[in-house]
Enzyme design. Sequence first.
Site, short mmCIF file in Angstrom:
data_model
loop_
_atom_site.label_atom_id
_atom_site.label_comp_id
_atom_site.label_asym_id
_atom_site.label_seq_id
_atom_site.Cartn_x
_atom_site.Cartn_y
_atom_site.Cartn_z
N LYS A 125 0.87 -1.19 0.00
CA LYS A 125 0.00 0.00 0.00
C LYS A 125 0.90 1.22 0.00
CE LYS A 125 -4.42 1.00 0.11
NZ LYS A 125 -5.55 0.27 -0.45
N ASP A 165 -6.86 4.28 -4.79
CA ASP A 165 -7.55 4.14 -3.50
C ASP A 165 -8.18 5.51 -3.26
OD1 ASP A 165 -7.83 2.24 -1.05
OD2 ASP A 165 -7.27 4.11 -0.12
P1 NDP Z 1 -12.88 7.64 -3.08
O1 NDP Z 1 -11.87 8.67 -2.80
O2 NDP Z 1 -13.31 7.41 -4.48
O3 NDP Z 1 -14.20 7.89 -2.21
C1 NDP Z 1 -14.17 7.98 -0.83
C2 NDP Z 1 -15.53 8.48 -0.36
O4 NDP Z 1 -15.57 8.46 1.05
C3 NDP Z 1 -15.80 9.92 -0.78
O5 NDP Z 1 -17.17 10.09 -1.01
C4 NDP Z 1 -15.33 10.73 0.44
O6 NDP Z 1 -16.04 11.96 0.61
C5 NDP Z 1 -15.66 9.78 1.59
N1 NDP Z 1 -14.66 9.90 2.65
C6 NDP Z 1 -13.32 9.67 2.56
N2 NDP Z 1 -12.72 9.88 3.75
C7 NDP Z 1 -13.71 10.24 4.59
C8 NDP Z 1 -13.74 10.57 5.97
N3 NDP Z 1 -12.62 10.59 6.70
N4 NDP Z 1 -14.95 10.89 6.51
C9 NDP Z 1 -16.08 10.87 5.76
N5 NDP Z 1 -16.11 10.57 4.47
C10 NDP Z 1 -14.95 10.24 3.89
O7 NDP Z 1 -12.28 6.27 -2.45
P2 NDP Z 1 -12.69 4.78 -2.78
O8 NDP Z 1 -14.15 4.70 -3.06
O9 NDP Z 1 -11.73 4.26 -3.77
O10 NDP Z 1 -12.35 4.04 -1.41
C11 NDP Z 1 -13.29 3.94 -0.33
C12 NDP Z 1 -12.87 2.83 0.61
O11 NDP Z 1 -12.80 1.59 -0.11
C13 NDP Z 1 -11.48 3.00 1.27
O12 NDP Z 1 -11.51 2.40 2.54
C14 NDP Z 1 -10.58 2.18 0.34
O13 NDP Z 1 -9.39 1.75 1.00
C15 NDP Z 1 -11.50 1.00 0.05
N6 NDP Z 1 -11.18 0.24 -1.15
C16 NDP Z 1 -11.09 0.83 -2.36
C17 NDP Z 1 -10.82 0.08 -3.49
C18 NDP Z 1 -10.84 0.66 -4.86
O14 NDP Z 1 -10.80 -0.13 -5.80
N7 NDP Z 1 -10.95 1.96 -5.04
C19 NDP Z 1 -10.51 -1.37 -3.38
C20 NDP Z 1 -10.71 -1.90 -2.04
C21 NDP Z 1 -11.00 -1.11 -0.99
P3 NDP Z 1 -15.89 13.15 -0.49
O15 NDP Z 1 -16.64 12.67 -1.67
O16 NDP Z 1 -16.50 14.32 0.17
O17 NDP Z 1 -14.42 13.25 -0.74
#
Ligand code: NDP
Length: 445
Positions: A125, A165
């Site tokens: 990571k 991510d």
């Molecule tokens: P994105 O950046 O695309 O989206 C994250 C979302 O969560 C956004 O809507 C963001 O809000 C919100 N968010 C992020 N941090 C916070 C926080 N501290 N408090 C409240 N809301 C928050 O990320 P992903 O969708 O790619 O990833 C989401 C999760 O999934 C993570 O845990 C990641 O590790 C996991 N994951 C992702 C994979 C992937 O393929 N992308 C694979 C496996 C796991 P805003 O829109 O306002 O920024």
Amino acid sequence: MQQVQDVLNALSEKYPNEKEFHQSVTEVFEDVIPFIDGNDDIQNFNILERLSEPDRIIQFRVTWQNQKGDIEVNRGWRVQYNNALGPYKGGLRFHPSVKLDTLKFLGFEQTFKNALTGLNMGGGKGGADFNPKGRSDADVMSFCQAFMMELYRHIGPNTDVPAGDIGVGAREIGYMFGAYKKITGRFEGVLTGKNPISGGSLIRKEATGYGTVYFLENALHHAGDNLHNKRCIISGAGNVALYTAEKLIQKGAKVISLSDSKGSLYIKEGLTQEQLVEIITEKEINRGSLNQYHEQQNVGEYRAGQEPWDIEADIAVPAATQNEIDAAEAQSLAKNGVKWVAEAANMPTTAKGVKALKEGGVVLLPAKAVNAGGVSVSGLEMAQNSQYLSWTSEEVDQKLKDIMQNIHDNCVEHSLAKTGIDYAQGANIAGFKKVVDAMKAYGTL
Ligand code: NDP
């Protein structure tokens, strides 16, 4: 068990401030105690102590110039956690909260998740404390190029293959891949999540979300149920959340909530496919917020600063970030009728949250199994890149479905619960076993 306790105590002493890393190691090691018990090799090969240290941590300074001409400095990392099963593989996170503790926990989790996929991938990571939010494309490009100036020397198609991510989507991967290609002069599968025009796999963007729903569907079927008309609350409105929502709607479930870092949107009757497409446009293209979408379209009820965990529902899908669900949120979910929690984000539930869900009769589907669809299609992207060919969406989707079904069945097979299925323990034991077998075969290295 003394062996586990000794390793966890030593870890706390060595890294007293790494709470998230400690949390993830504790969760896995405590779950695998029945497997360790009576298995002398774990002690003989000192597996636990070896697994609680990453193979390598690379930390670097990223200096870059923003559009205004200011010189900015960020911190970048790559944690190459364990390559027993293949090249290091795992995402890059760009978020101001990124720190070594978080990346070590994510690399540790990724090692076992990747083992579950059945593909040859180790765990890693990385990321930076850079916040792409509110930045111009030009600033994001400058940052990504400067980041890759350092990272390129540590990665490669057979060494370490990063992906996206939080904060790293197709735009960032495009800039980083462009920089890697320019620096090295090589067009090769060194990053996944690329645009299909540059060798990216079809369905990679959707894979984590779709895989989440395939896993959920398998679990419901195993319990004699299905997704039809199930009310689902989802946190996040990013890559994972939005494509989870898309597949849930396609499967006849009702998505009654999404959220982002500013608040949540509650749509009692369930989002339509058309509304979801509008939200995807607002978040992915306009880089806006759910609040802006709500104000423009007057859809649903906007709840500023609130998470969705107090809404009556059948299924909850935390898909934003780690530690979203603590004891209070877990109790609220159980009280509001939720029967299933599918962890689409990494470690979204705290240890107290897990306990409270159990006490409330809620089945927890763990992240390392549920969200493994993303890295699985990344693995399929690597396979396509190495052969210089592209599979169709249907082919990739079918492989993703098969992988998620296998992961589900593997969890069921390894669960030791007397009643029902302990999916978390099943996933931990199945992944751990595979990594340990490979490590043993290599001897002491
Ligand atoms: P994105 O950046 O695309 O989206 C994250 C979302 O969560 C956004 O809507 C963001 O809000 C919100 N968010 C992020 N941090 C916070 C926080 N501290 N408090 C409240 N809301 C928050 O990320 P992903 O969708 O790619 O990833 C989401 C999760 O999934 C993570 O845990 C990641 O590790 C996991 N994951 C992702 C994979 C992937 O393929 N992308 C694979 C496996 C796991 P805003 O829109 O306002 O920024």
